[in-house]
Design a protein around this motif. Sequence first.
Motif, PDB file in Angstrom:
ATOM      1  N   THR A 423      35.290  47.265  37.530  1.00 48.11           N
ATOM      2  CA  THR A 423      34.580  46.809  38.727  1.00 48.11           C
ATOM      3  C   THR A 423      34.043  45.402  38.470  1.00 48.11           C
ATOM      4  O   THR A 423      33.398  45.157  37.442  1.00 48.11           O
ATOM      5  N   VAL A 424      34.331  44.477  39.388  1.00 46.85           N
ATOM      6  CA  VAL A 424      33.902  43.085  39.233  1.00 46.85           C
ATOM      7  C   VAL A 424      33.194  42.634  40.504  1.00 46.85           C
ATOM      8  O   VAL A 424      33.289  43.283  41.564  1.00 46.85           O
ATOM      9  N   THR A 425      32.474  41.529  40.401  1.00 44.16           N
ATOM     10  CA  THR A 425      31.738  40.984  41.549  1.00 44.16           C
ATOM     11  C   THR A 425      32.414  39.712  42.039  1.00 44.16           C
ATOM     12  O   THR A 425      32.671  38.783  41.252  1.00 44.16           O
ATOM     13  N   VAL A 426      32.716  39.706  43.339  1.00 43.46           N
ATOM     14  CA  VAL A 426      33.317  38.527  43.962  1.00 43.46           C
ATOM     15  C   VAL A 426      32.454  38.124  45.156  1.00 43.46           C
ATOM     16  O   VAL A 426      31.479  38.805  45.504  1.00 43.46           O
ATOM     17  N   LEU A 427      32.774  37.036  45.791  1.00 44.85           N
ATOM     18  CA  LEU A 427      32.072  36.588  46.982  1.00 44.85           C
ATOM     19  C   LEU A 427      32.881  36.941  48.224  1.00 44.85           C
ATOM     20  O   LEU A 427      34.102  36.728  48.267  1.00 44.85           O
ATOM     21  N   ASP A 428      32.208  37.502  49.216  1.00 44.19           N
ATOM     22  CA  ASP A 428      32.913  37.852  50.455  1.00 44.19           C
ATOM     23  C   ASP A 428      33.088  36.601  51.324  1.00 44.19           C
ATOM     24  O   ASP A 428      32.767  35.484  50.907  1.00 44.19           O
ATOM     25  N   GLU A 429      33.570  36.802  52.550  1.00 41.28           N
ATOM     26  CA  GLU A 429      33.840  35.677  53.446  1.00 41.28           C
ATOM     27  C   GLU A 429      32.584  34.866  53.758  1.00 41.28           C
ATOM     28  O   GLU A 429      32.656  33.665  54.041  1.00 41.28           O
ATOM     29  N   ASN A 430      31.458  35.530  53.678  1.00 41.44           N
ATOM     30  CA  ASN A 430      30.200  34.843  53.984  1.00 41.44           C
ATOM     31  C   ASN A 430      29.520  34.282  52.748  1.00 41.44           C
ATOM     32  O   ASN A 430      28.400  33.765  52.817  1.00 41.44           O
ATOM     33  N   GLY A 431      30.173  34.429  51.581  1.00 39.06           N
ATOM     34  CA  GLY A 431      29.605  33.896  50.353  1.00 39.06           C
ATOM     35  C   GLY A 431      28.607  34.821  49.692  1.00 39.06           C
ATOM     36  O   GLY A 431      27.876  34.409  48.782  1.00 39.06           O
ATOM     37  N   ASN A 432      28.597  36.079  50.113  1.00 39.23           N
ATOM     38  CA  ASN A 432      27.687  37.048  49.508  1.00 39.23           C
ATOM     39  C   ASN A 432      28.394  37.829  48.412  1.00 39.23           C
ATOM     40  O   ASN A 432      29.590  38.144  48.537  1.00 39.23           O
ATOM     41  N   PRO A 433      27.662  38.192  47.326  1.00 42.51           N
ATOM     42  CA  PRO A 433      28.273  38.974  46.235  1.00 42.51           C
ATOM     43  C   PRO A 433      28.731  40.333  46.746  1.00 42.51           C
ATOM     44  O   PRO A 433      28.052  40.985  47.547  1.00 42.51           O
ATOM     45  N   LYS A 434      29.895  40.748  46.244  1.00 32.09           N
ATOM     46  CA  LYS A 434      30.441  42.050  46.624  1.00 32.09           C
ATOM     47  C   LYS A 434      31.167  42.650  45.426  1.00 32.09           C
ATOM     48  O   LYS A 434      31.967  41.979  44.776  1.00 32.09           O
ATOM     49  N   ALA A 435      30.897  43.921  45.139  1.00 38.12           N
ATOM     50  CA  ALA A 435      31.540  44.617  44.018  1.00 38.12           C
ATOM     51  C   ALA A 435      32.840  45.249  44.495  1.00 38.12           C
ATOM     52  O   ALA A 435      32.872  45.916  45.537  1.00 38.12           O
ATOM     53  N   ILE A 436      33.913  44.982  43.739  1.00 37.65           N
ATOM     54  CA  ILE A 436      35.210  45.577  44.070  1.00 37.65           C
ATOM     55  C   ILE A 436      35.837  46.154  42.802  1.00 37.65           C
ATOM     56  O   ILE A 436      35.501  45.763  41.692  1.00 37.65           O
ATOM     57  N   SER A 437      36.741  47.097  43.002  1.00 34.53           N
ATOM     58  CA  SER A 437      37.463  47.699  41.877  1.00 34.53           C
ATOM     59  C   SER A 437      38.835  47.034  41.768  1.00 34.53           C
ATOM     60  O   SER A 437      39.552  46.914  42.782  1.00 34.53           O
ATOM     61  N   VAL A 438      39.188  46.570  40.574  1.00 37.36           N
ATOM     62  CA  VAL A 438      40.466  45.881  40.356  1.00 37.36           C
ATOM     63  C   VAL A 438      41.140  46.433  39.108  1.00 37.36           C
ATOM     64  O   VAL A 438      40.515  47.117  38.287  1.00 37.36           O
ATOM     65  N   PHE A 439      42.423  46.113  38.986  1.00 35.98           N
ATOM     66  CA  PHE A 439      43.182  46.425  37.773  1.00 35.98           C
ATOM     67  C   PHE A 439      43.457  45.094  37.055  1.00 35.98           C
ATOM     68  O   PHE A 439      44.345  44.341  37.455  1.00 35.98           O
ATOM     69  N   GLU A 440      42.636  44.821  36.048  1.00 39.19           N
ATOM     70  CA  GLU A 440      42.782  43.556  35.318  1.00 39.19           C
ATOM     71  C   GLU A 440      44.028  43.591  34.435  1.00 39.19           C
ATOM     72  O   GLU A 440      44.271  44.556  33.691  1.00 39.19           O
ATOM     73  N   TYR A 441      44.812  42.530  34.534  1.00 41.46           N
ATOM     74  CA  TYR A 441      46.030  42.417  33.720  1.00 41.46           C
ATOM     75  C   TYR A 441      45.657  42.006  32.284  1.00 41.46           C
ATOM     76  O   TYR A 441      44.957  41.015  32.075  1.00 41.46           O
ATOM     77  N   ASN A 442      46.089  42.788  31.321  1.00 33.93           N
ATOM     78  CA  ASN A 442      45.852  42.487  29.906  1.00 33.93           C
ATOM     79  C   ASN A 442      46.914  41.491  29.445  1.00 33.93           C
ATOM     80  O   ASN A 442      48.037  41.873  29.115  1.00 33.93           O
ATOM     81  N   GLU A 443      46.545  40.226  29.450  1.00 35.12           N
ATOM     82  CA  GLU A 443      47.512  39.160  29.187  1.00 35.12           C
ATOM     83  C   GLU A 443      47.937  39.138  27.720  1.00 35.12           C
ATOM     84  O   GLU A 443      47.252  39.664  26.838  1.00 35.12           O
ATOM     85  N   GLU A 444      49.082  38.503  27.512  1.00 33.91           N
ATOM     86  CA  GLU A 444      49.588  38.344  26.145  1.00 33.91           C
ATOM     87  C   GLU A 444      48.735  37.324  25.397  1.00 33.91           C
ATOM     88  O   GLU A 444      48.476  36.241  25.915  1.00 33.91           O
ATOM     89  N   ASP A 445      48.320  37.695  24.205  1.00 33.73           N
ATOM     90  CA  ASP A 445      47.496  36.826  23.371  1.00 33.73           C
ATOM     91  C   ASP A 445      48.298  36.447  22.128  1.00 33.73           C
ATOM     92  O   ASP A 445      48.620  37.309  21.315  1.00 33.73           O
ATOM     93  N   PRO A 446      48.652  35.168  21.976  1.00 32.94           N
ATOM     94  CA  PRO A 446      49.438  34.758  20.796  1.00 32.94           C
ATOM     95  C   PRO A 446      48.792  35.147  19.468  1.00 32.94           C
ATOM     96  O   PRO A 446      49.486  35.324  18.467  1.00 32.94           O
ATOM     97  N   ALA A 447      47.465  35.296  19.458  1.00 27.72           N
ATOM     98  CA  ALA A 447      46.770  35.657  18.218  1.00 27.72           C
ATOM     99  C   ALA A 447      46.819  37.155  17.947  1.00 27.72           C
ATOM    100  O   ALA A 447      46.463  37.605  16.853  1.00 27.72           O
ATOM    101  N   ASP A 448      47.257  37.942  18.937  1.00 27.87           N
ATOM    102  CA  ASP A 448      47.316  39.403  18.788  1.00 27.87           C
ATOM    103  C   ASP A 448      48.756  39.857  19.017  1.00 27.87           C
ATOM    104  O   ASP A 448      49.209  39.939  20.160  1.00 27.87           O
ATOM    105  N   HIS A 449      49.456  40.141  17.943  1.00 25.60           N
ATOM    106  CA  HIS A 449      50.872  40.514  18.047  1.00 25.60           C
ATOM    107  C   HIS A 449      51.067  41.762  18.907  1.00 25.60           C
ATOM    108  O   HIS A 449      52.078  41.888  19.602  1.00 25.60           O
ATOM    109  N   TYR A 450      50.099  42.672  18.864  1.00 29.51           N
ATOM    110  CA  TYR A 450      50.245  43.928  19.604  1.00 29.51           C
ATOM    111  C   TYR A 450      50.090  43.744  21.109  1.00 29.51           C
ATOM    112  O   TYR A 450      50.388  44.659  21.873  1.00 29.51           O
ATOM    113  N   SER A 451      49.657  42.583  21.538  1.00 27.33           N
ATOM    114  CA  SER A 451      49.507  42.334  22.970  1.00 27.33           C
ATOM    115  C   SER A 451      50.747  41.683  23.573  1.00 27.33           C
ATOM    116  O   SER A 451      50.789  41.441  24.781  1.00 27.33           O
ATOM    117  N   LEU A 452      51.754  41.409  22.753  1.00 25.60           N
ATOM    118  CA  LEU A 452      52.924  40.656  23.210  1.00 25.60           C
ATOM    119  C   LEU A 452      54.030  41.575  23.718  1.00 25.60           C
ATOM    120  O   LEU A 452      54.227  42.686  23.204  1.00 25.60           O
TER     121      LEU A 452
END
Length: 593
Positions: A423-452
């Motif tokens: 769950t993360v906080t973003v700004l709605d159309e009016n610029g007010n904070p709003k909590a939403i549920s997202v699926f964050e992408y676990n990006e590839e990290d060159p320093a972590d071989h297991y993430s590639l």
Amino acid sequence: MGNLFASFNTGVSGLHSAQSSLYTTAHNLANATTKGYSRQQVIVTDAFYSTRYGAYANRLQVGLGTEVAEIRQVRNQFLDSQYRLQLGRQSFYEAQYQAVQEMEDLFGELEGEEFITSVTNLWSAVSNLAQEPNNIVLRSELVSTASQFTERANALRDQLVEYQTNMNQEVKNQVNKINEIVSEISEYNDLIKKYEATGESANDYRDSRNFLLDQLSSYVNVESFEEVDGTISIYAEGSFLLESNVQHRLTTANESETSKLLKPVWETGGDFFLRGELSYSSENDTDTGSLRGLLVARGKSATTYLDIPQKPVETDYVDADGNLDNRAFFNATEEYNRKVEEYNENVQPSIVMTIEAEFDQLIHGIVTMVNDTLCPNKEITLADGTTMTVLDTEKAPIGDDADKTMGAELFVRRNTSRYTEKTVTVLDENGNPKAISVFEYNEEDPADHYSLYTTDQLEVNPELLRDPSKLPLSANASSGHVDGYTLDLCQELLKKWQGDFGTLDPNSMTSYNFSDYYGAMVGQFATLGNVWKGMIENQETTVHSVESARQNEMGVSTDEELADLLKYQQCYNASSRYITVVDEMIEHLITRL
């Protein structure tokens, strides 16, 4: 009378000289086919003269015969050094050629089938599904084919790394052989020193030592210097392997703390090869010796797609208003150029490292193309101004299962999931904070071989193996493609498969699709193999030419030696007759007195 008796010494010296010449000629004939033997030659000089003065003080010199000044080897140091240099260069390219042949064998057959078959089968499975996108059998076939693809890719990657690691044993063998040869040369140094201290020439020992130097030069580029006592010192890579009779031995150590590959080092510490980079050239004589050829072909570590620099794309540095960030793009280009230089020094010269990186780049490209199409991502801006890459739930297709699964990638990393729900906080159309549920992408990290998404971390999604209906190919109602969305998605996969993928490496100009990329990669084997085979053939011709020139000087010609044998026999007979005449003269004078 006194001069007559002195004449006996003249005749005897002639006998000795002729006899030494006969022995030496016979020795040459006996060793005419002995490997490494160099022709020996007797150097005969005048003995000292006896000076007398006549009645009118005129000076008279009476010769006292001949003496053997030296029995020398007939060798040419320049030809010896050229032979060893060219032989070492031939051995270097033979090591390269052997490695490329091993690569050809690995890619030519894998459990009885060429790997290109696995690539083609995956393409065919996608193509078939594009014809009937709702067919559960064809979906199952795609998942099954993808599983075979990853299994064979992993097997081939394992064989590449295993071959690279197994080359450690050959490195050890060659290091041990170098130590053994230098030790034998040291022993011959002792023998030559002791023997020649008596005033004799140790030519046969010298031949054996020279033959060992020829062998040593095939392993490593060396220089030898003869000391005044007849011993030699051997210099290689900026240090002495043999300093008079003190041997400096080699051993092996890991290339780095993270690498299991071995490199030659001095027992006293320090790398044997001063120039650590893999690049080589004939101008610097860094393409000499099978040991260096082996190390260059093998490389210093296993590589992945990350070792191939990717040229920055200008559109990635354009902001939302269409303005190019020139400074950022310039810095990225400068960094890319630096990485290309590193690649050309530390990866490209090694056939094994190059193929590992290019193969992994192909697998990574196919896998990420399929996954990103089935599970599209987007970037969102959080309330604090930072950005995050998440699953695009509006465009992402869904599965045909009861749960309408979304975000199920076909290829997964064994130890890293594609998304993490939060769950993360973003700004709605009016610029007010709003909590939403997202699926964050676990990006590839060159320093972590297991993430590639690298070959050895890949497998097919276990969820899809258990239930192929979860393969996200069905229409997402929020996408606006309720009808025909699945067909569009399959067509998009086919278009990307046949579209531009990239170049083999940063030095290549030609860009390929996936299938052509594999063909170009395998084509390198034939190209490099032909190049190195041609260089080996040229070196063989050069080595043969230099060796022929060497043999013209140091080799034994039986015809010449037989002619010399007759000549020295006549010299011996002439000396014998001379002694007989002197003897008869003395006898006649004595009997007359």
